[in-house]
Design an enzyme around this catalytic site. Structure first.
Site, PDB file in Angstrom:
ATOM      1  N   ILE A 129       0.851  -1.202   0.000  1.00 26.69           N
ATOM      2  CA  ILE A 129       0.000   0.000   0.000  1.00 26.69           C
ATOM      3  C   ILE A 129       0.881   1.245   0.000  1.00 26.69           C
ATOM      4  CG2 ILE A 129      -1.977  -1.085   1.156  1.00 26.69           C
ATOM      5  CD1 ILE A 129      -1.105   0.573   3.700  1.00 26.69           C
ATOM      6  N   ASP A 130       2.150   1.099   0.438  1.00 25.14           N
ATOM      7  CA  ASP A 130       3.039   2.264   0.593  1.00 25.14           C
ATOM      8  C   ASP A 130       3.543   2.831  -0.739  1.00 25.14           C
ATOM      9  OD1 ASP A 130       2.742   1.663   3.264  1.00 25.14           O
ATOM     10  OD2 ASP A 130       4.689   0.679   3.444  1.00 25.14           O
TER      11      ASP A 130
HETATM   12  O1  F6P Z   1       4.105  -1.592   4.741  1.00 20.29           O
HETATM   13  C1  F6P Z   1       2.733  -1.554   4.921  1.00 20.29           C
HETATM   14  C2  F6P Z   1       2.381  -0.982   6.267  1.00 20.29           C
HETATM   15  O2  F6P Z   1       0.963  -0.931   6.364  1.00 20.29           O
HETATM   16  C3  F6P Z   1       2.991   0.378   6.590  1.00 20.29           C
HETATM   17  O3  F6P Z   1       2.337   1.440   5.953  1.00 20.29           O
HETATM   18  C4  F6P Z   1       2.891   0.394   8.092  1.00 20.29           C
HETATM   19  O4  F6P Z   1       3.867   1.220   8.673  1.00 20.29           O
HETATM   20  C5  F6P Z   1       3.143  -1.041   8.446  1.00 20.29           C
HETATM   21  O5  F6P Z   1       2.845  -1.817   7.305  1.00 20.29           O
HETATM   22  C6  F6P Z   1       2.321  -1.538   9.596  1.00 20.29           C
HETATM   23  O6  F6P Z   1       2.723  -2.825   9.895  1.00 20.29           O
HETATM   24  P1  F6P Z   1       1.929  -3.846  10.817  1.00 20.29           P
HETATM   25  O7  F6P Z   1       0.810  -4.427  10.008  1.00 20.29           O
HETATM   26  O8  F6P Z   1       2.950  -4.864  11.150  1.00 20.29           O
HETATM   27  O9  F6P Z   1       1.407  -3.089  11.975  1.00 20.29           O
END
Ligand code: F6P
Length: 350
Positions: free
Chosen positions: A133-134
């Site tokens: 998504i990033d």
């Molecule tokens: O890389 C995708 C992402 O949703 C980032 O935008 C966010 O910082 C991270 O993953 C969150 O990770 P988790 O699902 O481990 O909390």
């Protein structure tokens, strides 16, 4: 040598954070892999964790159908880094052998594809598919999942607009994106945000407050501020994090800048301010049509690359064409927000 053996059995895994469109990719790979190439397809559970543990299940036309519209991943996912495990490299080789894999398709972001690149260097047959998504992967214009995330952000901002306006409030909306501000920039622009703060350009809190005051002076008694989770003020070195923990790829857990910023804005401007964290909602639910189509195109291109024996590669979107690029290129550096697009967003600040 990678690519020289006849391909019969192919594994598919999804790694890292899930995102809408993963099932569209799996469906496309399985459909063409079986129908056109007659491959034996196997789903590897929970990313690289399942590869190491040899936790797999067969993927046939039936198990990969009816999933196009479904968010998440039917294979499960994890943030496991096999190279951080004891004898990780040996375990990967062993799993390839014991599972009888002639090739692996790894669907993921910078971490999953970074591992895929290392696996490729070990001489094993692997193809990557760009997911996140990033939208922070190099060598591709867009990753799938991003479009869905920015549509969710846009919808959320639209909703926050009406309540902000009714209450004469400042709404600070914290969005994901890690160290890149793509979600904030695109989601914020589409939602008509009055200020967008991204990691690429550390902000000055006085400037932010002056912009809000300026708006109020022209009769706009509410403001929407979109802040990326990785954004920070100019004079502060550390990112705002949820806790001190670090994952297997060395990532900190970003989060909390929205609340901190909201308090500061309220204190300095005396306008009532609320913070909203969109969090994992941005990764949930059905993929948009764009992500379904992009995921499908990536999946088809990935299985074609396998058939052509072009390993160590990744399908990418360049303009409107799907082009194969080296995995190495995709993970070389983080793709941050183009100055040009952020400059367009800035025209509407304040
Ligand atoms: O890389 C995708 C992402 O949703 C980032 O935008 C966010 O910082 C991270 O993953 C969150 O990770 P988790 O699902 O481990 O909390």
């Amino acid at each position: 040598m990678a690519g020289s053996k006849k391909i019969r059995k192919i594994g598919i895994l999804t790694g890292g954070g899930d995102c809408p469109g993963l099932n569209a990719v799996i469906r496309a790979i399985v459909r063409k892999g079986i129908d056109k190439y007659g491959y034996d397809m196997v789903g590897i559970k929970r990313g690289y964790a399942g590869l190491l543990e040899r936790d797999v299940s067969p993927l046939d036309l039936r198990s990969a159908s009816g999933i196009l519209h479904r968010g998440g991943t039917i294979l499960g996912t994890s943030r496991t880094n096999p190279f951080k495990m004891e004898a990780g490299e040996e375990k990967i080789k062993d799993s390839f052998k014991k599972l009888g894999l002639d090739a692996l398709i790894a669907i993921g972001g910078e971490d999953t594809l970074g591992v895929a690149n290392k696996i490729s260097k070990m001489g094993l047959n692997i193809i990557g598919v760009p997911k996140t998504i990033d939208n922070d992967l190099s060598a591709t214009d867009f990753t799938f999942g991003f479009d869905t995330a920015i549509n969710i952000v846009t919808d959320a901002i639209d909703r926050l607009h009406t309540t902000a306006e009714s209450h004469d409030r400042v709404m600070v909306v914290e969005v994901m994106g890690r160290h890149a501000g793509w979600i904030a920039t695109y989601g914020g622009m589409a939602g008509g945000a009055d200020i967008i703060l991204i990691p690429e350009e550390p902000f000055d809190i006085d400037e932010v407050c002056n912009l809000i005051k300026k708006r109020h002076k022209r009769g706009k008694n509410f403001s929407i501020v979109v802040v990326a989770e990785g954004a920070k003020p100019k004079d502060i070195k550390k990112f705002v994090t949820k806790d001190e923990s670090i994952d297997a790829f060395g990532h900190i857990k970003l989060g909390g800048i929205g609340e901190a910023l909201s308090k500061e804005i309220e204190k300095r401007t005396e306008f009532e301010t609320r913070a909203v964290v969109l969090g994992h909602i941005q990764r949930g639910g059905s993929p948009t049509a764009f992500d379904r189509v992009l995921g499908t195109r990536y999946g088809i291109a990935a299985i074609d690359l396998v058939a052509q024996g072009k390993f160590g590669m990744m399908p990418s979107l360049q303009g409107n064409k799907i082009v194969a690029v080296k995995l190495e290129k995709a993970v070389a550096k983080l793709k941050t927000v183009d100055k040009d697009i952020y400059d367009i967003a800035k025209v509407f600040f304040g």
